[in-house]
Structure formats: C-alpha cells, structure tokens
Design an enzyme around this catalytic site. Sequence first.
Site, PDB file in Angstrom:
ATOM      1  N   LYS A  13       0.680  -0.929  -0.021  1.00 57.00           N
ATOM      2  CA  LYS A  13       0.199   0.162  -0.213  1.00 57.00           C
ATOM      3  C   LYS A  13       1.453   1.124   0.706  1.00 57.00           C
ATOM      4  O   LYS A  13       0.770   2.239  -0.869  1.00 57.00           O
ATOM      5  CB  LYS A  13      -0.871  -0.027   1.295  1.00 57.00           C
ATOM      6  CG  LYS A  13      -2.099  -1.120   1.176  1.00 57.00           C
ATOM      7  CD  LYS A  13      -2.724  -0.475   2.708  1.00 57.00           C
ATOM      8  CE  LYS A  13      -1.979  -1.176   3.709  1.00 57.00           C
ATOM      9  NZ  LYS A  13      -1.775  -2.588   4.361  1.00 57.00           N
ATOM     10  N   ARG A  88      -9.124   2.897   9.253  1.00 60.82           N
ATOM     11  CA  ARG A  88      -8.034   1.727   9.544  1.00 60.82           C
ATOM     12  C   ARG A  88      -9.461   0.474  10.436  1.00 60.82           C
ATOM     13  O   ARG A  88      -9.651  -0.732  10.060  1.00 60.82           O
ATOM     14  CB  ARG A  88      -7.741   2.208  10.289  1.00 60.82           C
ATOM     15  CG  ARG A  88      -6.852   0.241  11.030  1.00 60.82           C
ATOM     16  CD  ARG A  88      -5.386   1.179  11.977  1.00 60.82           C
ATOM     17  NE  ARG A  88      -4.369   1.954  11.254  1.00 60.82           N
ATOM     18  CZ  ARG A  88      -3.660   1.155  10.636  1.00 60.82           C
ATOM     19  NH1 ARG A  88      -3.010   0.145  10.239  1.00 60.82           N
ATOM     20  NH2 ARG A  88      -2.632   2.342   9.782  1.00 60.82           N
ATOM     21  N   ARG A 127      11.198 -10.388   4.715  1.00 60.30           N
ATOM     22  CA  ARG A 127      11.867  -9.382   4.210  1.00 60.30           C
ATOM     23  C   ARG A 127      13.616  -9.200   5.739  1.00 60.30           C
ATOM     24  O   ARG A 127      13.491  -9.702   7.238  1.00 60.30           O
ATOM     25  CB  ARG A 127      11.553  -7.956   5.167  1.00 60.30           C
ATOM     26  CG  ARG A 127      10.299  -7.780   4.590  1.00 60.30           C
ATOM     27  CD  ARG A 127       9.646  -6.510   4.573  1.00 60.30           C
ATOM     28  NE  ARG A 127       8.868  -5.859   4.397  1.00 60.30           N
ATOM     29  CZ  ARG A 127       7.455  -5.052   4.872  1.00 60.30           C
ATOM     30  NH1 ARG A 127       7.156  -5.425   5.823  1.00 60.30           N
ATOM     31  NH2 ARG A 127       6.623  -5.218   3.929  1.00 60.30           N
ATOM     32  N   ARG A 161      13.607  -7.800  11.406  1.00 60.86           N
ATOM     33  CA  ARG A 161      12.506  -6.966  12.555  1.00 60.86           C
ATOM     34  C   ARG A 161      12.033  -7.709  13.242  1.00 60.86           C
ATOM     35  O   ARG A 161      11.315  -8.784  12.202  1.00 60.86           O
ATOM     36  CB  ARG A 161      12.283  -5.546  11.310  1.00 60.86           C
ATOM     37  CG  ARG A 161      13.329  -4.596  11.593  1.00 60.86           C
ATOM     38  CD  ARG A 161      12.872  -4.074  10.835  1.00 60.86           C
ATOM     39  NE  ARG A 161      11.866  -4.041   9.725  1.00 60.86           N
ATOM     40  CZ  ARG A 161      11.258  -3.608   8.231  1.00 60.86           C
ATOM     41  NH1 ARG A 161      12.820  -2.205   8.609  1.00 60.86           N
ATOM     42  NH2 ARG A 161      11.018  -3.702   7.642  1.00 60.86           N
ATOM     43  N   ARG A 172      -0.946 -10.026  12.809  1.00 57.86           N
ATOM     44  CA  ARG A 172      -1.270  -8.923  12.465  1.00 57.86           C
ATOM     45  C   ARG A 172      -2.375  -9.363  11.528  1.00 57.86           C
ATOM     46  O   ARG A 172      -3.478  -7.504  11.149  1.00 57.86           O
ATOM     47  CB  ARG A 172      -0.050  -8.013  11.006  1.00 57.86           C
ATOM     48  CG  ARG A 172       1.012  -7.299  12.297  1.00 57.86           C
ATOM     49  CD  ARG A 172       2.683  -7.062  11.828  1.00 57.86           C
ATOM     50  NE  ARG A 172       1.726  -5.926   9.999  1.00 57.86           N
ATOM     51  CZ  ARG A 172       2.864  -5.858  10.088  1.00 57.86           C
ATOM     52  NH1 ARG A 172       4.146  -6.072   9.669  1.00 57.86           N
ATOM     53  NH2 ARG A 172       2.181  -4.558   8.826  1.00 57.86           N
TER      54      ARG A 172
END
Length: 230
Positions: A13, A88, A127, A161, A172
Amino acid sequence: MRIVLVGLPGAGKGTQAAYLAKNLFLPHISTGDLFRENIRQGTELGRQAQSYMRAGQLVPDEITIGMARLRMRQPDAVDGFLLDGFPRNVFQAESLDQLLKDNGDSLDVVLDLVLPQEEAVTRIAGRRVCRDDSSHLFHVTYNAPHEPGLCDVCGGELYQRQDDTEETVRKRLEVFDRDTSPITAYYRLRNLVVGISALGSVAEVTERSMVALRERGIRAGRGDTHDCDP
C-alpha cells in the site's frame, strides 16, 4: 478526486500510494505520516497520540480522526487526496464519510490491493535489514543477498525485525481480518470498491490501478482534462 487505498499488510500500500499520488497529482496522506508530523510539531493531538504510543497502547480513533480532519483541510488536499492507512476500521470510515459530507464532498473510489494471505506472510517474513544501514533492504526469496546474512552494499549483518517474524505477521493478519477487512464490505455496498491484484512488480500493480481508475472515469488532478496515464 478522493481515493482510499486498502489491502492486507504486505500488499504494498505504501509503495503504491506514493506512485499513484505522484501520477494523479494528489497528496498522499498516511496514518504514519500524520502521527509523525503531529508529534514532530508538538500539537495537542500529537502529544496525546505519543502518550498512548509510549504506553504501548493503540491510539484512540478520535485522535486519528482529528489528525485526518486537520490534514484534509490543508490547501493541497482541498481538491483531493489519496488516503493510506486511514480509515482503519468501520467507525473511522463512517467518520470520514461525515467529514466529507460536511464539506459537500464524497469518496470517488476505494482501491483494494488483493493479495493471498500466505503471500503476505512470505513477503513480510522474508524481509531482511542491514544492521549498519536500515536503508539496505533484502528479501530471502525476491531479493536475496549474494552471500546469505550479509549486506551486498556494505557487508553489514542482515537481520529480521521483530515486526517481521512469521508469528507477528500472522497476528497482524488476524487484526486486519477483525478490524480492517470489514471496511471493504462497508464500501462495497456503495459500489466504491475496485479490486486490484497486488501480485507482480510494482510497475504492473500501478498500471492495473491506473487502468481501473480510467475505466471509472477518474482523471488526473490539478484541473487536468486528460485521462491519467498508466
């Protein structure tokens, strides 16, 4: 032109919002930027938000909505904007509708970046970031370093991370399913949602979005009378 961009974590996004905003001559308004700017300026809303963030708590909807209201009143956003990360939840979506209605405006389209959940997990959990320079980013599948665990640019150690671990990502996604995905259903009832596949390169996804906007008769900003280019 007033656009809301929605989609799973990992759907791209932020990246798409930046490209689309540039192509459409619209200000890109993201929740993260709203928080950072208000905190940096020391506004009352910023101080309130920071107190919740420091306590590890979610920032209440009223604070986020207040920041969005002020940002949308700024001169560059009066004639349109691209929202990323706001609304949200359905309460925020309803509040946005009321804010726009008060100004005699309404949303033009909601772009939904569609991505399978397992692909979202793969994208985020893969990542890796350089400890010596966080701008050096890699991915174990899509942009692997030449030597595993080491940054191609400076040789620094690559690490994952905490927010990118598979466990965190799946949590999430659960939060997204519970709080954010109902927004799509809310806007679909008003025929505002356009689904865009988020698979493929950044350029491919951007082109799909621009084509979809043209098909809905949405044109570039700044008074431009020509269709936006892909």
